[in-house]
Design a protein around this motif. Structure first.
Motif, PDB file in Angstrom:
ATOM      1  N   ALA A 178       0.833  -1.209   0.000  1.00  0.00           N
ATOM      2  CA  ALA A 178       0.000   0.000   0.000  1.00  0.00           C
ATOM      3  C   ALA A 178       0.867   1.257   0.000  1.00  0.00           C
ATOM      4  CB  ALA A 178      -0.935  -0.004   1.211  1.00  0.00           C
ATOM      5  N   LEU A 179       1.954   1.238   0.760  1.00  0.00           N
ATOM      6  CA  LEU A 179       2.863   2.382   0.779  1.00  0.00           C
ATOM      7  C   LEU A 179       3.534   2.564  -0.586  1.00  0.00           C
ATOM      8  CD1 LEU A 179       4.518   1.776   4.282  1.00  0.00           C
ATOM      9  CD2 LEU A 179       2.986   3.671   3.677  1.00  0.00           C
ATOM     10  N   GLU A 180       3.924   1.467  -1.225  1.00  0.00           N
ATOM     11  CA  GLU A 180       4.515   1.568  -2.559  1.00  0.00           C
ATOM     12  C   GLU A 180       3.513   2.127  -3.555  1.00  0.00           C
ATOM     13  OE1 GLU A 180       6.210  -2.044  -3.921  1.00  0.00           O
ATOM     14  OE2 GLU A 180       7.744  -2.132  -2.367  1.00  0.00           O
ATOM     15  N   PHE A 181       2.245   1.746  -3.418  1.00  0.00           N
ATOM     16  CA  PHE A 181       1.217   2.231  -4.331  1.00  0.00           C
ATOM     17  C   PHE A 181       1.114   3.753  -4.281  1.00  0.00           C
ATOM     18  CE2 PHE A 181      -3.235   3.576  -4.894  1.00  0.00           C
ATOM     19  CZ  PHE A 181      -3.438   3.201  -6.213  1.00  0.00           C
ATOM     20  N   VAL A 182       0.956   4.314  -3.074  1.00  0.00           N
ATOM     21  CA  VAL A 182       0.803   5.765  -2.977  1.00  0.00           C
ATOM     22  C   VAL A 182       2.099   6.478  -3.346  1.00  0.00           C
ATOM     23  CG1 VAL A 182      -1.072   5.632  -1.299  1.00  0.00           C
ATOM     24  CG2 VAL A 182       1.286   5.737  -0.494  1.00  0.00           C
ATOM     25  N   ASP A 183       3.240   5.853  -3.066  1.00  0.00           N
ATOM     26  CA  ASP A 183       4.517   6.487  -3.398  1.00  0.00           C
ATOM     27  C   ASP A 183       4.735   6.575  -4.902  1.00  0.00           C
ATOM     28  OD1 ASP A 183       7.130   7.541  -2.376  1.00  0.00           O
ATOM     29  OD2 ASP A 183       7.925   5.833  -3.500  1.00  0.00           O
ATOM     30  N   HIS A 184       4.136   5.669  -5.671  1.00  0.00           N
ATOM     31  CA  HIS A 184       4.295   5.682  -7.125  1.00  0.00           C
ATOM     32  C   HIS A 184       3.287   6.595  -7.816  1.00  0.00           C
ATOM     33  CE1 HIS A 184       7.067   2.319  -6.698  1.00  0.00           C
ATOM     34  NE2 HIS A 184       7.358   2.456  -7.971  1.00  0.00           N
ATOM     35  N   LEU A 185       2.337   7.111  -7.059  1.00  0.00           N
ATOM     36  CA  LEU A 185       1.378   8.041  -7.664  1.00  0.00           C
ATOM     37  C   LEU A 185       2.031   9.380  -7.942  1.00  0.00           C
ATOM     38  CD1 LEU A 185      -1.826   7.374  -5.514  1.00  0.00           C
ATOM     39  CD2 LEU A 185      -1.391   6.607  -7.866  1.00  0.00           C
ATOM     40  N   ARG A 186       1.535  10.066  -8.941  1.00  0.00           N
ATOM     41  CA  ARG A 186       2.021  11.415  -9.236  1.00  0.00           C
ATOM     42  C   ARG A 186       1.637  12.335  -8.075  1.00  0.00           C
ATOM     43  NH1 ARG A 186      -0.397  12.609 -14.536  1.00  0.00           N
ATOM     44  NH2 ARG A 186      -2.061  13.545 -13.301  1.00  0.00           N
ATOM     45  N   PRO A 187       2.463  13.337  -7.754  1.00  0.00           N
ATOM     46  CA  PRO A 187       2.191  14.161  -6.572  1.00  0.00           C
ATOM     47  C   PRO A 187       0.788  14.744  -6.526  1.00  0.00           C
ATOM     48  CG  PRO A 187       4.397  14.597  -7.379  1.00  0.00           C
ATOM     49  CD  PRO A 187       3.761  13.676  -8.372  1.00  0.00           C
ATOM     50  N   ASP A 188       0.247  15.187  -7.651  1.00  0.00           N
ATOM     51  CA  ASP A 188      -1.083  15.800  -7.605  1.00  0.00           C
ATOM     52  C   ASP A 188      -2.188  14.764  -7.357  1.00  0.00           C
ATOM     53  OD1 ASP A 188      -0.347  14.937 -10.313  1.00  0.00           O
ATOM     54  OD2 ASP A 188      -2.344  15.624 -10.882  1.00  0.00           O
ATOM     55  N   LEU A 189      -1.912  13.494  -7.610  1.00  0.00           N
ATOM     56  CA  LEU A 189      -2.880  12.437  -7.332  1.00  0.00           C
ATOM     57  C   LEU A 189      -2.669  11.827  -5.952  1.00  0.00           C
ATOM     58  CD1 LEU A 189      -2.770  10.548 -10.762  1.00  0.00           C
ATOM     59  CD2 LEU A 189      -4.348  12.364 -10.054  1.00  0.00           C
ATOM     60  N   ARG A 190      -1.502  12.024  -5.417  1.00  0.00           N
ATOM     61  CA  ARG A 190      -1.124  11.344  -4.181  1.00  0.00           C
ATOM     62  C   ARG A 190      -1.780  11.942  -2.949  1.00  0.00           C
ATOM     63  NH1 ARG A 190       4.757  12.084  -3.693  1.00  0.00           N
ATOM     64  NH2 ARG A 190       4.753  10.758  -5.557  1.00  0.00           N
ATOM     65  N   LEU A 191      -1.838  13.266  -2.867  1.00  0.00           N
ATOM     66  CA  LEU A 191      -2.212  13.908  -1.610  1.00  0.00           C
ATOM     67  C   LEU A 191      -3.593  13.503  -1.113  1.00  0.00           C
ATOM     68  CD1 LEU A 191      -0.759  17.506  -2.046  1.00  0.00           C
ATOM     69  CD2 LEU A 191       0.192  15.567  -0.789  1.00  0.00           C
ATOM     70  N   GLY A 192      -4.562  13.447  -1.989  1.00  0.00           N
ATOM     71  CA  GLY A 192      -5.924  13.119  -1.541  1.00  0.00           C
ATOM     72  C   GLY A 192      -6.262  11.652  -1.630  1.00  0.00           C
TER      73      GLY A 192
END
Length: 265
Positions: free
Chosen positions: A187-201
């Motif tokens: 789960a941590l790898e998933f959010v870490d691979h998201l683009r910054p504008d998609l990651r925050l929310g």
């Protein structure tokens, strides 16, 4: 006949005495050379012993002299960690002999800071100790039985501002924090691979062996917690070009995604 025998015996004695006289100077010369050689070797051994003792004494003095004492402690990479304070508490002080600096102890003390993921300690002779650290960064909030905990990518809990905006991972509220949980790392790898504008929310929810997420107002079914880094990369493309807010995206297999379009929101 008896007289001839006596004469012959006298001649032999005179010849022996003559030969002995001839040999004595050579024996004496050889003895003198042997004696001089032994005296010379003894002198050289004494000189080398004195030189060695002098060098040892100079070496001991030099090791304890200000020339080989710690004059600078350089800490680099420190942003939010307490490396400098921990190094000072380790007993490394200016003026301490360089040879007595225990780099393994300093490394162990620095790594006790949860913000530090890696450290390199080097002696830079004659008088500098260099400490270079790599710090962890918080990746997401995880809801546990102890409340919200900020985690780094490798699952270490960090003390951060409670108001810091980061992705949230839910579904484990009834359990204490266990970085070895099979779903937390993916789960941590998933959010870490998201683009910054998609990651925050982004919000990731763990349901036993299944994982779902809400990203950019899309519901994402991720399936089992495997290859979530690849699924994150595919999701970025789908969000940009192939889905609208409200869509449901099935990423059980990142090679065969399915999209159920929703109504614009």
């Amino acid at each position: 006949m008896q007289r001839l025998s006596v004469l012959s015996s006298k001649k032999r004695r005179r010849k022996e005495e003559s030969d002995k006289a001839a040999l004595d100077p050579r024996i004496a010369e050889r003895a003198r050379r042997v004696r001089e050689k032994e005296e010379s070797q003894a002198f050289r051994r004494a000189v080398w012993l004195l030189l060695a003792m002098t060098l040892v004494g100079v070496g001991i003095w030099l090791l304890h002299s200000p020339y080989l004492a710690v004059q600078r402690v350089l800490v680099s990479g420190e942003v939010v960690s307490t490396v400098s304070q921990r190094v000072a508490n380790s007993g490394l002080i200016e003026g301490a002999p360089m040879f007595s600096v225990d780099t393994d102890l300093i490394r162990e003390v620095v790594l006790s800071d949860p913000w530090v993921s890696a450290v390199e300690v080097r002696k830079e002779w004659p008088n500098t100790v260099s400490v270079t650290v790599e710090e962890r960064s918080p990746v997401a909030w995880l809801l546990t039985a102890e409340g919200w905990r900020a985690l780094s990518l490798d699952g270490v809990a960090l003390d951060v501002d409670p108001e810091q905006v980061m992705p949230r991972i839910t579904g484990l509220a009834g359990a204490v924090l266990d970085p070895a949980h099979p779903s937390i790392g993916p789960a941590l790898e998933f959010v870490d691979h998201l683009r910054p504008d998609l990651r925050l929310g982004a919000v990731v929810e763990i349901h036993g062996q299944q994982v779902t997420a809400e990203v950019a107002k899309r519901v994402v079914r991720l399936g089992r917690p495997a290859h979530l880094d690849e699924k994150a990369n595919v999701l970025v493309v789908l969000v940009d070009d192939y889905t609208d807010p409200g869509s449901v995206i099935n990423l059980f297999s990142p090679l065969r995604p399915a999209v159920y379009r929703g109504l614009p929101q």
